[in-house]
Enzyme design. Structure first.
Site, PDB file in Angstrom:
ATOM      1  N   CYS A  80       0.856  -1.185   0.000  1.00  0.00           N
ATOM      2  CA  CYS A  80       0.000   0.000   0.000  1.00  0.00           C
ATOM      3  C   CYS A  80       0.894   1.236   0.000  1.00  0.00           C
ATOM      4  O   CYS A  80       1.893   1.305   0.715  1.00  0.00           O
ATOM      5  CB  CYS A  80      -0.971  -0.026   1.172  1.00  0.00           C
ATOM      6  SG  CYS A  80      -0.608   1.093   2.511  1.00  0.00           S
ATOM      7  N   GLU A  81       0.540   2.185  -0.856  1.00  0.00           N
ATOM      8  CA  GLU A  81       1.419   3.346  -1.010  1.00  0.00           C
ATOM      9  C   GLU A  81       1.277   4.333   0.139  1.00  0.00           C
ATOM     10  O   GLU A  81       2.095   5.234   0.278  1.00  0.00           O
ATOM     11  CB  GLU A  81       1.166   4.038  -2.348  1.00  0.00           C
ATOM     12  CG  GLU A  81      -0.171   4.728  -2.477  1.00  0.00           C
ATOM     13  CD  GLU A  81      -0.366   5.319  -3.871  1.00  0.00           C
ATOM     14  OE1 GLU A  81       0.375   4.936  -4.790  1.00  0.00           O
ATOM     15  OE2 GLU A  81      -1.269   6.154  -4.021  1.00  0.00           O
ATOM     16  N   HIS A  82       0.273   4.162   0.968  1.00  0.00           N
ATOM     17  CA  HIS A  82       0.109   5.099   2.093  1.00  0.00           C
ATOM     18  C   HIS A  82       0.999   4.737   3.271  1.00  0.00           C
ATOM     19  O   HIS A  82       1.404   5.619   4.012  1.00  0.00           O
ATOM     20  CB  HIS A  82      -1.356   5.133   2.531  1.00  0.00           C
ATOM     21  CG  HIS A  82      -2.285   5.496   1.422  1.00  0.00           C
ATOM     22  ND1 HIS A  82      -3.425   4.782   1.114  1.00  0.00           N
ATOM     23  CD2 HIS A  82      -2.198   6.490   0.509  1.00  0.00           C
ATOM     24  CE1 HIS A  82      -4.009   5.333   0.058  1.00  0.00           C
ATOM     25  NE2 HIS A  82      -3.296   6.359  -0.325  1.00  0.00           N
ATOM     26  N   HIS A  83       1.252   3.442   3.444  1.00  0.00           N
ATOM     27  CA  HIS A  83       2.048   3.009   4.597  1.00  0.00           C
ATOM     28  C   HIS A  83       3.256   2.161   4.203  1.00  0.00           C
ATOM     29  O   HIS A  83       4.041   1.791   5.070  1.00  0.00           O
ATOM     30  CB  HIS A  83       1.174   2.196   5.559  1.00  0.00           C
ATOM     31  CG  HIS A  83      -0.028   2.937   6.046  1.00  0.00           C
ATOM     32  ND1 HIS A  83      -1.252   2.871   5.407  1.00  0.00           N
ATOM     33  CD2 HIS A  83      -0.191   3.785   7.089  1.00  0.00           C
ATOM     34  CE1 HIS A  83      -2.119   3.645   6.039  1.00  0.00           C
ATOM     35  NE2 HIS A  83      -1.507   4.212   7.059  1.00  0.00           N
ATOM     36  N   HIS A 149      -5.277  -5.969   4.246  1.00  0.00           N
ATOM     37  CA  HIS A 149      -4.301  -4.880   4.316  1.00  0.00           C
ATOM     38  C   HIS A 149      -3.612  -4.878   5.671  1.00  0.00           C
ATOM     39  O   HIS A 149      -4.260  -4.647   6.697  1.00  0.00           O
ATOM     40  CB  HIS A 149      -4.997  -3.530   4.091  1.00  0.00           C
ATOM     41  CG  HIS A 149      -5.494  -3.334   2.697  1.00  0.00           C
ATOM     42  ND1 HIS A 149      -4.908  -2.447   1.824  1.00  0.00           N
ATOM     43  CD2 HIS A 149      -6.503  -3.927   2.015  1.00  0.00           C
ATOM     44  CE1 HIS A 149      -5.541  -2.496   0.655  1.00  0.00           C
ATOM     45  NE2 HIS A 149      -6.518  -3.385   0.749  1.00  0.00           N
ATOM     46  N   CYS A 151      -1.702  -2.729   6.843  1.00  0.00           N
ATOM     47  CA  CYS A 151      -1.741  -1.404   7.491  1.00  0.00           C
ATOM     48  C   CYS A 151      -2.991  -1.274   8.358  1.00  0.00           C
ATOM     49  O   CYS A 151      -2.993  -0.528   9.336  1.00  0.00           O
ATOM     50  CB  CYS A 151      -1.646  -0.276   6.469  1.00  0.00           C
ATOM     51  SG  CYS A 151      -2.979  -0.224   5.270  1.00  0.00           S
TER      52      CYS A 151
HETATM   53 ZN    ZN Z   1      -2.137   1.481   4.021  1.00  0.00          ZN
END
Ligand code: ZN
Length: 194
Positions: A80-83, A149, A151
């Site tokens: 995931c590119e956010h975390h 996910h 994250c």
């Molecule tokens: Zn994430």
């Protein structure tokens, strides 16, 4: 795909990160960690280098099939590119051929091409569908992905068992509710070989 070269800059960054995490990068267990992390991240985002034409590698065959082709339960692992934490699960891909079919082993490779990069599940799902549509020019393409996910699972209070589903319907799968519901019921039916 090219062999991954040592990346001293990335290794230095990982080493700094270890320090910021309160670690001693010189201790035995961590000595090789920057090198290993640099290598594994290069692999985990190597899908960026892949070209669709190379992935498909000519495995397209003229065939007058007018029934849905469905490949279920294609395993994938992405970040995931956010975390920059993994999300992983299964992709289900169907298409309605228009004079052309694709070697079945190519669909998992198309999935890998888009999974091996910093991603969001929704975008990955659309990219897979558009790639299949681009190479096959079929009457329609449907892709459903189901993912866990890390994250969400490893942090905070989120439900640990939750699965996120994303879908992309193109062509007849979008315009014809019967085609779409046939696909969805096939996706939901249990795998007879499992
Ligand atoms: Zn994430």
């Amino acid at each position: 795909m090219s062999e991954h070269q040592p990346n001293p800059q990335m290794e230095a960054l990982v080493k700094q990160m270890l320090v910021q995490l309160g670690e001693d990068p010189e201790r035995e267990g961590l000595k090789q960690t920057p090198e290993r992390v640099a290598k594994s991240y290069q692999y985990l985002v190597s899908g960026h280098e892949a070209k669709l034409a190379d992935v498909v590698n000519g495995a397209l065959f003229a065939e007058e099939v007018d029934e849905m082709v469905l490949v279920k339960d294609i395993e994938f692992y992405s970040l995931c590119e956010h975390h920059m934490l993994p999300f992983y699960g299964r992709a289900h891909i169907a298409y309605l051929p228009k004079g052309k079919i694709i070697g079945l082993s190519k669909l998992p490779r198309i999935v890998d091409m888009f999974a091996r990069r910093l991603q969001v599940q929704e975008r990955m799902t659309v990219q897979i569908a558009e790639a299949v549509s681009e190479v096959l020019e079929p009457l329609g393409v449907a892709v459903v992905t189901e993912a866990a996910h890390l994250c969400m699972m490893m942090r905070g209070v989120s439900k640990q068992a939750s699965v996120t589903t994303a879908s992309c319907m193109l062509g007849t799968f979008r315009s014809d509710p019967r085609t779409r519901s046939e696909f969805l019921s096939l996706v939901r039916s249990p795998n007879p070989l499992a």
